[in-house]
Enzyme design. Structure first.
Site, PDB file in Angstrom:
ATOM      1  N   HIS A 124      27.339 -14.656  10.973  1.00  0.00           N
ATOM      2  CA  HIS A 124      27.794 -14.516  12.407  1.00  0.00           C
ATOM      3  C   HIS A 124      28.206 -15.793  13.022  1.00  0.00           C
ATOM      4  CE1 HIS A 124      23.247 -15.435  13.116  1.00  0.00           C
ATOM      5  NE2 HIS A 124      23.908 -15.888  14.340  1.00  0.00           N
ATOM      6  N   ASP A 154      24.465 -11.669   6.003  1.00  0.00           N
ATOM      7  CA  ASP A 154      24.476 -12.810   7.008  1.00  0.00           C
ATOM      8  C   ASP A 154      24.603 -14.145   6.320  1.00  0.00           C
ATOM      9  OD1 ASP A 154      25.200 -13.629   9.588  1.00  0.00           O
ATOM     10  OD2 ASP A 154      23.119 -13.569  10.164  1.00  0.00           O
ATOM     11  N   GLY A 223      21.991 -21.375  18.784  1.00  0.00           N
ATOM     12  CA  GLY A 223      22.396 -22.497  18.100  1.00  0.00           C
ATOM     13  C   GLY A 223      21.794 -23.126  16.946  1.00  0.00           C
ATOM     14  N   ASN A 224      20.613 -22.652  16.697  1.00  0.00           N
ATOM     15  CA  ASN A 224      19.686 -22.608  15.396  1.00  0.00           C
ATOM     16  C   ASN A 224      20.179 -21.816  14.444  1.00  0.00           C
ATOM     17  OD1 ASN A 224      16.992 -23.620  17.529  1.00  0.00           O
ATOM     18  ND2 ASN A 224      17.283 -24.708  15.375  1.00  0.00           N
ATOM     19  N   SER A 225      21.261 -20.912  14.598  1.00  0.00           N
ATOM     20  CA  SER A 225      21.475 -20.003  13.585  1.00  0.00           C
ATOM     21  C   SER A 225      22.244 -20.787  12.353  1.00  0.00           C
ATOM     22  CB  SER A 225      22.357 -18.994  14.068  1.00  0.00           C
ATOM     23  OG  SER A 225      21.938 -17.967  15.104  1.00  0.00           O
ATOM     24  N   GLY A 281      24.542   5.681  -6.057  1.00  0.00           N
ATOM     25  CA  GLY A 281      24.913   6.760  -5.564  1.00  0.00           C
ATOM     26  C   GLY A 281      23.772   7.834  -4.969  1.00  0.00           C
ATOM     27  N   VAL A 282      22.767   7.166  -4.572  1.00  0.00           N
ATOM     28  CA  VAL A 282      21.633   8.323  -4.036  1.00  0.00           C
ATOM     29  C   VAL A 282      21.308   7.732  -2.612  1.00  0.00           C
ATOM     30  CG1 VAL A 282      20.215   8.465  -6.153  1.00  0.00           C
ATOM     31  CG2 VAL A 282      19.777   6.532  -4.872  1.00  0.00           C
ATOM     32  N   ILE A 284      18.421   7.685   0.403  1.00  0.00           N
ATOM     33  CA  ILE A 284      16.757   7.655   0.039  1.00  0.00           C
ATOM     34  C   ILE A 284      16.144   7.759   1.587  1.00  0.00           C
ATOM     35  CG2 ILE A 284      16.907   6.608  -2.284  1.00  0.00           C
ATOM     36  CD1 ILE A 284      16.428   3.791  -0.700  1.00  0.00           C
TER      37      ILE A 284
END
Length: 481
Positions: A124, A154, A223-225, A281-282, A284
């Site tokens: 992001h 991310d 800004g820490n991201s 393909g389940v 849950i």
């Protein structure tokens, strides 16, 4: 004698004071010293700023000049910051087409994982950016290239054209414990090389995302991201990614992506620029305690299969709606969210064993993992046709399921609910639902369903396997009369 008493009293006071001082020193010495870690790690952490292309005209939400208010107070000759001029007039007095321009988009953090300029940050931070600029602690700035970015986790892998970069050693997230001291370095609000510290508050924190997070009380802000979360050995154990906040700023809860998960993503991004994930393909859901008790499962764990995609790997392997997947490739499924992570990290084409709980027994299957793609949506079951028989069971009126509906839904037998009351309605069953099984018994007709329920111990709830649209779930219903 009085002098002796005073001497003894003074000695006691002094000993207490010395003891208090030693205790205070002990408490102080037990606190971690982050200075050495910062000295070794700081140079590996970078500030990231991004720009984006926008239209050259400065217009507000309704197409109005956002500086009109300033001109109202300061006069028509007011110029906005940067000395931007009013739009130029084109031929015959028409306004010229606005040119694109670069504007600041956001700031974040990142850190080097190799000396050749590869660094990690959050998806992001760099998503939709036109240009990405990386600033080192010594003031040098480089334009970065996105090697690959994965929105689901991310995680983004960037590269700058530089060599001899200080990189961070990778830690082992399996050794992390609650209460352990950790430290973050980043650029909160653009303030480069800011150091904050705290402890690990929780591990495997579920937030509905693809990965379980490391929760800390380390002060993290916008800004820490993308910055590193470090242990006391100076090893990176996570990527700071999110905060839980009602104000938009730090409120004591920060979330970091475990570094082992991030490195798995980074390895794929470096190799191919994308992340390839497995799928079976389940659909849950969670196994509740009531449902576990009703279907005889010793513990409320595993992933409850609510739907199986036709012709998908799970369908070909024999997985059925209502199954509870307890193990995948030998690894236990403690929480239902463990399954998509394990399957997703498995290379497509791999054959993996499955252990499922079905009608009171363990069933072993083998599934060939495929590459993930968009899930198909099944159609809702058609309304039941006219029937000859019906029964009232557990407060609901049930009828046989029409043959064409059974074929479309790929089921056998079952009964369909036409009206519903307590206790079935209290458990969440609605009109149109199809009852496929009661505890370990398949349901084939309204008469058989009534007999099965009459023969159960009314002191315990019954587990009903219920098909609702394209979803199958277990529902615990009281049988008390």
């Amino acid at each position: 004698m009085r002098q002796l008493a005073l001497t003894l009293m003074l000695a006691v006071v002094m000993s207490v004071g010395v003891g208090y001082q030693m205790s205070a020193q002990a408490r102080t010495s037990s606190l971690p010293d982050f200075t050495t870690i910062v000295e070794k790690s700081e140079a590996a952490v970078v500030n990231i700023r991004t720009t984006a292309k926008v239209s050259g005209n400065r217009q507000g939400p309704q197409g109005q000049d956002p500086y009109e208010m300033f001109r109202h107070f300061f006069g028509p000759d007011f110029q906005p910051p940067g000395g931007a001029r009013p739009p130029q007039q084109g031929p015959r007095g028409r306004r010229a087409e606005p040119e694109e321009r670069s504007v600041p988009r956001g700031v974040g953090s990142g850190f080097f994982i190799s000396s050749d300029g590869h660094l990690l940050t959050n998806h992001h931070v760099v998503a939709d950016a036109t240009d990405i600029f990386v600033t080192l602690t010594d003031g040098r700035e480089f334009k970065a290239k996105v090697i690959g970015s994965d929105q689901r986790t991310d995680v983004a892998l960037l590269k700058i054209e530089a060599k001899g970069m200080v990189s961070l050693p990778i830690g082992d997230t399996k050794t992390l414990k609650k209460g352990q001291w950790v430290m973050a370095i980043g650029s909160p609000f653009g303030l480069e090389s800011t150091v904050t510290s705290g402890i690990i508050s929780a591990l495997g924190r579920e937030t509905g995302d693809y990965l379980p997070f490391i929760q800390t009380d380390v002060a993290v802000n916008p800004g820490n991201s993308g910055g590193p979360l470090l242990n006391l050995d100076g090893e990176v154990v996570g990527i700071n990614a999110q905060i839980v906040s009602r104000s938009g700023g730090f409120m004591g809860i920060s979330l970091a992506i475990p570094i082992d998960e991030a490195m798995r993503v980074a390895d794929q991004l470096r190799a191919s620029g994308k992340v390839t994930r497995g799928r079976i393909g389940v659909q849950i859901g969670e196994v509740s305690k009531d449902v576990a008790q009703a279907i005889g499962l010793p513990k409320a764990e595993g992933a409850l299969v609510s739907g199986v995609e036709p012709d998908a790997p799970a369908d070909k392997a024999g997985v059925q709606p209502g199954d509870v997947i307890l193990k995948f490739d030998g690894k236990p499924i403690t929480r239902w969210s463990d399954l998509p992570r394990l399957v997703g990290s498995t290379k497509p084409g791999t054959s993996a064993p499955l252990e499922v709980w079905r009608k009171g027994k363990l069933v072993n299957l083998k599934v060939s993992v495929a590459e993930i793609k968009a899930e198909k949506t099944a159609e809702a079951p058609a309304a039941p046709k006219a029937v000859e028989t019906q029964k009232v069971v557990l407060g609901m009126t049930v009828v046989p399921v029409a043959a064409d509906v059974q074929k479309k839904l790929r089921i056998k037998g079952g009964v369909q609910v036409t009206t519903v009351g307590a206790p079935a309605s209290t458990a969440g069953i609605v009109e149109g639902d199809i009852i496929l099984a009661a505890n370990d018994t398949d349901i084939t007709s309204p008469e058989q369903f009534a007999k099965v329920i009459d023969g159960l111990d009314s002191s315990r709830p019954v587990g009903l396997m219920v098909r609702s649209g394209d979803q199958t779930r277990w529902v615990a219903v009281s049988t008390a009369k």
